[in-house]
Enzyme design. Structure first.
Site, short mmCIF file in Angstrom:
data_model
loop_
_atom_site.label_atom_id
_atom_site.label_comp_id
_atom_site.label_asym_id
_atom_site.label_seq_id
_atom_site.Cartn_x
_atom_site.Cartn_y
_atom_site.Cartn_z
N SER A 64 0.79 -1.24 0.00
CA SER A 64 0.00 0.00 0.00
C SER A 64 0.82 1.28 0.00
O SER A 64 0.25 2.35 -0.22
CB SER A 64 -0.96 0.00 1.19
OG SER A 64 -2.06 -0.81 0.91
N LYS A 67 0.47 3.37 -3.01
CA LYS A 67 -0.71 4.24 -3.23
C LYS A 67 -0.35 5.72 -3.22
O LYS A 67 -1.01 6.53 -3.86
CB LYS A 67 -1.77 3.94 -2.16
CG LYS A 67 -2.36 2.53 -2.27
CD LYS A 67 -3.18 2.20 -1.03
CE LYS A 67 -3.82 0.82 -1.09
NZ LYS A 67 -4.46 0.43 0.18
N TYR A 190 -2.56 -2.84 -10.74
CA TYR A 190 -2.56 -2.58 -9.28
C TYR A 190 -1.67 -3.59 -8.55
O TYR A 190 -0.89 -3.23 -7.67
CB TYR A 190 -4.01 -2.63 -8.76
CG TYR A 190 -4.12 -2.50 -7.26
CD1 TYR A 190 -4.03 -1.25 -6.64
CD2 TYR A 190 -4.29 -3.62 -6.45
CE1 TYR A 190 -4.10 -1.12 -5.27
CE2 TYR A 190 -4.37 -3.50 -5.07
CZ TYR A 190 -4.28 -2.25 -4.48
OH TYR A 190 -4.35 -2.13 -3.12
N TYR A 242 -4.96 4.28 7.81
CA TYR A 242 -6.36 3.82 7.81
C TYR A 242 -7.08 4.25 9.09
O TYR A 242 -6.97 5.40 9.50
CB TYR A 242 -6.42 2.28 7.65
CG TYR A 242 -5.52 1.76 6.56
CD1 TYR A 242 -5.72 2.17 5.24
CD2 TYR A 242 -4.48 0.90 6.82
CE1 TYR A 242 -4.90 1.71 4.23
CE2 TYR A 242 -3.64 0.43 5.81
CZ TYR A 242 -3.86 0.85 4.52
OH TYR A 242 -3.04 0.40 3.54
N VAL A 260 1.05 -3.89 3.75
CA VAL A 260 0.93 -5.20 4.42
C VAL A 260 2.19 -6.06 4.34
O VAL A 260 2.28 -7.09 5.00
CB VAL A 260 -0.27 -6.05 3.91
CG1 VAL A 260 -1.58 -5.54 4.43
CG2 VAL A 260 -0.26 -6.18 2.41
N1 GLN Z 1 -1.75 -5.23 -2.22
C1 GLN Z 1 -2.45 -5.11 -1.00
C2 GLN Z 1 -3.94 -5.23 -1.19
O1 GLN Z 1 -4.48 -4.60 -2.05
C3 GLN Z 1 -2.11 -3.81 -0.35
C4 GLN Z 1 -2.81 -3.61 0.99
C5 GLN Z 1 -1.95 -2.98 2.02
O2 GLN Z 1 -0.73 -2.96 1.91
N2 GLN Z 1 -2.57 -2.52 3.09
O3 GLN Z 1 -4.60 -5.95 -0.50
#
Ligand code: GLN
Length: 308
Positions: A64, A67, A190, A242, A260
């Site tokens: 993430s 992003k 993605y 988050y 993650v």
């Molecule tokens: N690639 C992961 C997903 O879309 C990224 C989520 C994350 O890092 N919080 O589930």
């Protein structure tokens, strides 16, 4: 870094490592489950200086953290208003892949939750996946000052095969006319952006460019307009962790983005970029030891942007 020595930083890392046993490595993306729970590394960049502890060159995927890069690309290409028409910048109260909180006035709450990030990736212009991915890689490489950065294809395909919730989010977004085009093509891009492989040194350098108003500290070139760096950093402060963003602002006080994989990228505006990797995650899907380490460091170095 002036006010903390390498030995002191290594001591903080060793102390924070103990928290790793209380967390869990992400396994919903099968390729991530092989990570070593007790790994913990940090790199800090300020100007041309770097301080690091642990294994700061160890590779891991952005997940993430990517992003913030795609958000920067669409803000730079389109400007804030057209992006804001499709994705808000309000904090969410649920986890990163929430379905129920993906909308506020008919658009995803923010670009840091998956629904918002998928909408952002869908806004990247280019002929096909390869051209769009190249745009993301070009930005990451420039910000990290590392032309060797690549996608880890096995992590990308592992996520692509199991991305059921993200696919569901895409169809919901399509039903609201927030995204257009082929869902599997978007999922492919993605998953690849999430699987871009970096080290703590790369993360810290990327964070430092944001801290430095979008300017490359070595060449003084503008990588991102300062308005884009400001919007990205502000959105990280509001939404980057988050549903834990408020608590994180109180206890750490620096704009940050988690992934993650166990990555945390933190920006201390005008001062420092920090990159952390620790794959054991807490209930908020944030690196448990990394979060602890950053909290200790922020308190030690008085990094909170909310107090001088
Ligand atoms: N690639 C992961 C997903 O879309 C990224 C989520 C994350 O890092 N919080 O589930």
């Amino acid at each position: 870094m002036g006010y903390i020595s390498e030995t002191e930083l290594s001591d903080l890392v060793e102390q924070a490592k103990d928290y790793a046993s209380e967390g869990k490595v992400a396994d919903y993306i099968p390729a991530l489950k092989y990570a070593n729970k007790r790994d913990l590394s940090i790199a800090m960049v300020s100007g041309n200086d770097m301080l690091a502890a642990g294994a700061p060159e160890q590779p891991f995927t952005l997940q993430s953290v990517s992003k913030i890069l795609t958000f920067a690309i669409v803000l730079d290409d389109l400007g804030f208003d057209p992006v804001y028409q499709k994705v808000g910048v309000e904090p969410s109260t649920k986890s990163f892949n929430t379905v129920t909180e993906s909308y506020n006035h008919n658009k995803p709450l923010n670009p840091m939750i998956n629904a918002g990030a998928l909408a952002v990736t869908n806004m990247i212009s280019g002929k096909g996946t390869a051209e769009k991915l190249e745009k993301i890689l070009t930005l990451v490489r420039r910000m990290a000052g590392n032309p060797a950065i690549e996608v880890n294809s096995s992590v990308a395909s592992s996520e692509f095969e199991t991305a059921h919730v993200n696919r569901a989010l895409c169809y919901l977004l399509k039903s609201k006319d927030i995204i257009t085009g082929d869902v599997d093509e978007l999922m492919d891009l993605y998953c690849r952006q999430c699987a871009i492989e970096v080290s703590c040194q790369d993360l810290a350098r990327i964070a430092y460019v944001l801290a430095n108003n979008g300017v490359d500290p070595d060449t003084n070139e503008e990588i991102l307009p300062s308005s884009v760096a400001r919007i990205v950093t502000t959105t990280m402060a509001m939404c980057g962790m988050y549903n834990a963003s408020g608590e994180f602002a109180v206890n750490v006080g620096v704009p940050a983005k988690s992934g993650v994989s166990g990555a945390i990228l933190a920006v201390v505006p005008g001062k420092m970029g920090i990159g952390i990797y620790g794959p054991s995650l807490d209930a908020d899907s944030i690196s448990i030891a990394g979060r602890q380490l950053l909290q200790q460091l922020a308190s030690r170095l008085k990094l909170s942007i909310f107090q001088t």
